[in-house]
Structure formats: C-alpha cells, structure tokens
Design an enzyme around this catalytic site. Structure first.
Site, mmCIF file in Angstrom:
data_model
loop_
_atom_site.group_PDB
_atom_site.id
_atom_site.type_symbol
_atom_site.label_atom_id
_atom_site.label_comp_id
_atom_site.label_asym_id
_atom_site.label_seq_id
_atom_site.Cartn_x
_atom_site.Cartn_y
_atom_site.Cartn_z
ATOM 1 N N GLU A 53 0.814 -1.192 0.033
ATOM 2 C CA GLU A 53 0.125 0.021 0.121
ATOM 3 C C GLU A 53 0.997 1.283 -0.003
ATOM 4 O OE1 GLU A 53 -2.513 0.485 3.268
ATOM 5 O OE2 GLU A 53 -3.336 2.559 2.414
ATOM 6 N N ARG B 126 5.170 -13.034 9.781
ATOM 7 C CA ARG B 126 5.745 -11.484 9.419
ATOM 8 C C ARG B 126 7.175 -11.457 9.986
ATOM 9 N NH1 ARG B 126 2.045 -7.838 9.311
ATOM 10 N NH2 ARG B 126 3.818 -5.983 9.597
ATOM 11 N N LYS C 285 4.429 0.951 9.063
ATOM 12 C CA LYS C 285 4.485 2.161 8.277
ATOM 13 C C LYS C 285 4.091 3.201 9.414
ATOM 14 C CE LYS C 285 3.069 0.193 4.709
ATOM 15 N NZ LYS C 285 2.446 -0.114 3.590
HETATM 16 P P1 ATP Z 1 2.707 -2.084 7.815
HETATM 17 O O1 ATP Z 1 2.216 -2.831 8.973
HETATM 18 O O2 ATP Z 1 4.236 -1.724 8.061
HETATM 19 O O3 ATP Z 1 1.855 -0.777 7.434
HETATM 20 P P2 ATP Z 1 1.489 -3.691 5.872
HETATM 21 O O4 ATP Z 1 1.403 -5.040 6.032
HETATM 22 O O5 ATP Z 1 0.203 -2.709 6.225
HETATM 23 O O6 ATP Z 1 2.860 -3.074 6.761
HETATM 24 P P3 ATP Z 1 1.553 -3.569 3.059
HETATM 25 O O7 ATP Z 1 1.881 -2.180 2.223
HETATM 26 O O8 ATP Z 1 0.145 -3.751 3.129
HETATM 27 O O9 ATP Z 1 2.003 -3.226 4.581
HETATM 28 O O10 ATP Z 1 2.618 -4.651 2.632
HETATM 29 C C1 ATP Z 1 2.678 -5.139 1.563
HETATM 30 C C2 ATP Z 1 3.273 -6.769 1.689
HETATM 31 O O11 ATP Z 1 4.386 -6.820 2.585
HETATM 32 C C3 ATP Z 1 2.203 -7.444 2.109
HETATM 33 O O12 ATP Z 1 2.055 -8.412 1.392
HETATM 34 C C4 ATP Z 1 2.539 -7.704 3.589
HETATM 35 O O13 ATP Z 1 2.128 -8.953 4.237
HETATM 36 C C5 ATP Z 1 4.000 -7.890 3.707
HETATM 37 N N1 ATP Z 1 4.843 -7.201 4.703
HETATM 38 C C6 ATP Z 1 4.389 -6.223 5.587
HETATM 39 N N2 ATP Z 1 5.108 -6.201 6.717
HETATM 40 C C7 ATP Z 1 6.035 -7.431 6.855
HETATM 41 C C8 ATP Z 1 6.766 -8.066 7.661
HETATM 42 N N3 ATP Z 1 7.088 -7.657 8.833
HETATM 43 N N4 ATP Z 1 7.404 -9.541 7.246
HETATM 44 C C9 ATP Z 1 6.952 -9.969 6.154
HETATM 45 N N5 ATP Z 1 6.033 -9.188 5.114
HETATM 46 C C10 ATP Z 1 5.457 -8.177 5.537
HETATM 47 MG MG MG Z 2 -1.207 -2.544 5.436
#
Ligand code: ATP
Ligand code: MG
Length: 559
Positions: free
Chosen positions: A35, A260, A270
């Site tokens: 995102e 994760r 983020k």
């Molecule tokens: P954040 O919590 O940091 O905002 P998010 O999951 O909301 O992370 P996205 O932009 O939706 O962020 O994530 C893009 C991809 O990266 C998704 O498939 C998500 O599952 C993966 N991802 C995000 N954080 C991690 C992590 N700590 N370990 C492994 N994969 C991750």
């Molecule tokens: Mg997200």
C-alpha cells in the site's frame, strides 16, 4: 558414494514444487502488493525476496501491485520510493506494474453483481451502530434493520452512492453472509464506504472506495495470481476472500499465510515509522537509523546482505523475533568482501616523531582489500606529524593495553615501529601531543629491527589529512521489544543516544576519491559509507556497522 547435500525447502516452496509437479500451473505467478502509504521497511524485504525469489527460481512471474484503496493516506511520493527500493534490491517486475485503483470499475461491477444476486446490501447504520451489532466472538451479531432491502432498492442506492448523492459515512455497502458466523470477518463485512476524497491516481472520479478486504482477493484474481502470499493476520480473512471468489465465480488464487518478520530493537509498521518522521524523532524516512530500505541504503547496507538475510531466515508459520545482530552479520559478511580499507582517525590526537626529518614525506604502500587482490593498492603519505586515535594513547596504561603509553612500542600500520617517549598536556590537563621516536630499520615489509610489538595503530599524516564528519549510530530503541509494553507508548523507548556526530575526524587523502555508493572500511573502526548530506567541501560518512561480529563467533563454534 559421495553424500549429496539435501536442499531444504520452506513450506511455501514445498507447495509451489508440488503444484508444479502436479501440473496444476504452467507457470507460477506471484505479486508484491504494497500500500503506498509509507516507505518500505526490512519486513517488506522479506516479502519481496519471497515473492520475486520464488518466481525467479521456478521460472514464474511477479507483479508489482500498489494496493491503493485508501485515498487519504496514499501518495505518489511513496509509489516512487517503493519502486526505487525494489529495484535497489535487484528485482524487476517488467511491465507488470498494476494498481488496485485501475480495477475500481471492475470492482464496482463485482459489487453490483453481488447486489443483483441478493448477496450485498446498502446499510444506513452509523459506524457505531454497525460495531454494536457485530456481536462478540462468543455471541452472534444482530442483523441490521436494512439487511433485507430489495435488490432494486440496493442497486438504486449503491448507484446513487457512486453518483455522490450522500455524505461520507452515511451509507456503506455490506456483503450479506452470516451475522452468526464464528468468524467475525463473515458477519456482513463492509465492501464499500463513501469518501469524498481525492485519490492520488483517480483524482475525483470516485467518492466510494472499496475496502481492502473486498479489493485484495479480487485483484489477485484479476491478475491470475497463482500463489498469493501474505502475513498471518490475514488467515482469518481467507474464508471471506474465498466467499467473494466463489460468489463471483472468478479465478481462484491460492492464499498462503506466513509469519511476518519481527526484529528486536525495531518497530516495523509504516504507521509508527510515519510518526517517528512526522514528530521529528528522525530526520526522515531515510534516516540511517530507520529500519526502512531507504534508511539502510543510506547507511551503507548492501542490497545483497538484505537478500541473503531474508533467504537465511526463510518463512515459517509461527511468529518470532529475529535479532538485529543477525542482519548486521550478513551486512558485515558482504562488506568484508567488498569494502575498500582506508585509514581515518575518528577522534584525533597529534603524534610527533621527534627523530623524523622535518619537511620529509614518504609514501607507504597499502593494499585496498586483503580479501580481494583485484582491488589493488594505494600510496599513503607519511611524515613527522601524524594523527592517531586519542583512545590509542594512555598516560598510565594497564599491562594489557597494547597501544601507546610512555615507554611502549607499537607499529604504525604499514609504516614503522615507534616508541613513546613523552607527551604534552594543555592547561585543562588534556593530552594534546604524543612524542615518539621511530626506528628507520623497522619499515613494514623490510623490518630488520628485531623489535617485537603487539599493537598496530592506524594513522593519518597531519599535513595531508582531510577533515571529515563521521556519524556513529546506535539502535534507535533501547528496549528489545518497544511494542511489547501494555499501556506504554513505543516512543518512550527511543534511545536518546542513537546518533553520535564526530565533526572533526581526519582521513587520509584517498578519502577525496571515494565515489558515491562505494563501500568502505575505516581500519579498526568499522564499515562506513558516504552519506547523502556529503559534499566535496564537507565530506560526511555514516558508520554502517562496527567490526565486531558476535554471530560469526557463534556460527564458527557450531562447526
Ligand atoms: P505495515 O504494517 O508496515 O504498514 P503492511 O502489511 O500494512 O505493513 P503493506 O504495504 O500492506 O504493508 O505490505 C505489502 C506486503 O508486505 C504485504 O504482502 C505484507 O504482508 C508484507 N509485509 C509487510 N510487513 C511485513 C513483515 N514485517 N514481514 C513480512 N512481510 C511483510
Ligand atoms: Mg497495510
């Protein structure tokens, strides 16, 4: 017979191998779906390496898809940084750059399809009312009074929602599933909300936006993603995604969840990283202390180290916390092979060689990297006045101090052996100069002096020294789990001493030729990297990581 090394596959790779062996797919197709509401962090790297890595290894494809369903938090700046970071890691999505917002029309059509099937309805309840009717995991929810609207009425209202007739929050579109389901996500989840907000790509074309849960699975399906890999928190959403796919009768991507990445002494979300940026706890998303890919790049982490780390930790089904020091181990491993060695005195004190001729300069040959002969060598000027580290001299040293003190001998790296005879103090009682004599027959490579020394010091010729700024970093958080304290804000655990600036380090002249992006080791002081604040007039270097590697010792013991 020679024993063959058995290759070990993690559970997702096992699934991919089975699917390919069974001929289920001609080619696997994965995606990385960020995102664009912030910069990528090291957790995302795990997902990138997993998705792109698997496709690369098994001859498949990976899409980059921006999951941009939330107009108020998303920005083009983030899109650009994300693309830049993925490229930096060494991956290429070809021409497969997609946006969920490109599917808004298609998603809208899917929603109408569900309404026409009697599987979705417009609800006028407020957010509070909907929450109150949701029930609890042990008690069933209550059906909304709007649940049994006719298909015609729902279609009319949904079209008018799209046309902008209603204010934000006044109506939502919900899937009509099961208000008594033990899975809360199946209790008539929201599909669309009204938001009169400008979107970074679609502008003002829309005032209703699909919820993530209605957009994500369908986007995978539209792109014919074979294996949709996501983190564990989406496991409970899977039945909902499958319900949508079934009801819409569209391509079924297979969702597989993995744990994760969590790192100790780090926050990895983020939203929280944005707080650190906005509240000025760091200088920006690319502050070298940030766990973002841009921060790590600026600090001097090679992308190969991040890939190796990600591959090493693999993927599992259970959450755990990985030590930051393991990541640093991979950084050192890479830098040890590649870094050019230079001599830089971080906290200088003057060294005077009393028996060396005034005005004389001679050149000392030093190799650039003992790990890689192809990197060649260079000439370093040596003279009567040098700088050494302040901490390499002690007025009254203990026995085990193998550096300089009155009467002690040391070798100056790739130069001569010197003996300390005297030192000078200022009025404040600080040592300002160390006086030594050198032994002309002790020159490195042709030493016939017979003098034994235990310590070797790095040095810089005072006449030729180039002043530079050096920035040393410590962990951004002083607690191993800043998120793990109930009722306390993670920012309470920010390490107040995470940045240490040394404004007047002294470097050998070769520092002037250091290129942007070149990996360096300052002898005895760690690995360094030129910072983006650096200019020809004011050189600035970040310490990427120190030299000591606890993990290397552990690994060596295990062997
Ligand atoms: P954040 O919590 O940091 O905002 P998010 O999951 O909301 O992370 P996205 O932009 O939706 O962020 O994530 C893009 C991809 O990266 C998704 O498939 C998500 O599952 C993966 N991802 C995000 N954080 C991690 C992590 N700590 N370990 C492994 N994969 C991750
Ligand atoms: Mg997200």
């Amino acid at each position: 017979m020679e024993e063959k090394k058995q290759e070990h596959y993690h559970f997702i790779e096992e699934i991919v191998r089975e699917d390919l062996a069974a001929g289920k797919y001609e080619q696997i197709h994965t995606r990385f779906p960020p995102e664009p509401n912030g910069y990528l962090h090291i957790g995302h790297a795990k997902s990138i390496v997993l998705n792109f890595g698997l496709a690369e290894k098994y001859g498949g494809l990976t899409n980059l898809r921006f999951d941009d369903t939330n107009p108020t938090t998303e920005k083009t700046e983030y899109v650009e940084s994300i693309k830049n970071d993925i490229r930096w890691l060494g991956y290429d999505w070809g021409d497969r750059e997609y946006y969920t917002s490109d599917y808004f029309e298609q998603l809208y059509e899917f929603a109408e399809r569900l309404i026409k099937k009697g599987k979705a309805y417009v609800d006028d309840s407020t957010a509070e009312e909907i929450a109150a009717m949701k029930g609890t995991p042990t008690e069933p929810g209550t059906p909304s009074p709007y649940r049994d609207r006719s298909v015609e009425e729902n279609l009319d209202l949904f079209r008018r929602m799209r046309a902008g007739e209603f204010p934000d929050g006044s109506k939502v579109l919900r899937a009509k599933i099961d208000m008594a389901s033990p899975n809360m996500h199946l209790r008539d989840p929201l599909m669309y909300r009204i938001k009169h907000a400008r979107h970074h790509r679609t502008g003002d074309a829309w005032c209703i936006y699909p919820m993530y849960d209605f957009a994500h699975g369908q986007s995978d399906s539209i792109e014919h993603i074979t294996h949709s890999l996501c983190t564990l928190e989406f496991e409970n959403h899977r039945p909902l995604y499958e319900w949508f796919i079934r009801e819409l009768e569209i391509y079924p991507s297979r969702q597989i969840e993995f744990a994760r990445l969590n790192l100790d002494y780090t926050v990895m979300s983020k939203r929280r990283l944005l707080q650190l940026v906005e509240e000025g706890h760091v200088s920006g998303w690319d502050d070298p202390r940030m766990p973002t890919l841009s921060g790590m790049r600026r600090r001097g982490y090679p992308p190969e180290a991040i890939r190796n780390f990600s591959e090493h930790i693999g993927v599992a089904k259970r959450e755990n916390i990985i030590e930051l020091s393991l990541l640093e181990h991979f950084v050192r491993q890479e830098l040890n092979k590649r870094a050019k060695r230079l001599m830089v005195v971080l906290e200088p004190i003057k060294l005077v060689i009393t028996n060396y001729p005034e005005g004389q300069t001679e050149m000392m040959s030093i190799i650039n990297n003992p790990e890689d002969e192809s990197m060649g060598g260079r000439e370093v000027p040596f003279g009567k006045y040098l700088y050494i580290e302040r901490e390499d001299f002690m007025e009254d040293p203990p026995k085990k101090f193998f550096r300089l003190g009155p009467g002690r001998h040391v070798r100056l790296k790739n130069a001569f052996i010197v003996r300390c005879d005297d030192f000078v103090k200022n009025e404040a009682g600080e040592v300002t100069e160390v006086h030594v004599t050198y032994f002309p027959d002790s020159r490195s490579g042709s030493d016939t002096s017979g003098i034994k020394t235990k310590g070797t010091l790095h040095w810089v010729s005072a006449e030729h020294a180039v002043p530079v700024e050096v920035r040393l970093y410590d962990r951004l958080f002083s607690d191993p789990n800043p998120m793990g304290h109930e009722g306390r804000d993670f920012k309470e655990f920010i390490n107040p001493d995470s940045l240490h600036v040394l404004p007047k380090a002294m470097a050998e002249p070769a520092i002037r030729e250091v290129q942007d992006g070149e990996y360096l080791q300052f002898l005895r002081k760690g690995y360094f990297y030129k910072d983006s604040d650096s200019s020809a007039e004011h050189l600035v270097f970040n310490r990427t990581v120190g030299l000591r590697d606890a993990w290397a010792k552990i690994a060596a013991k295990k062997k």
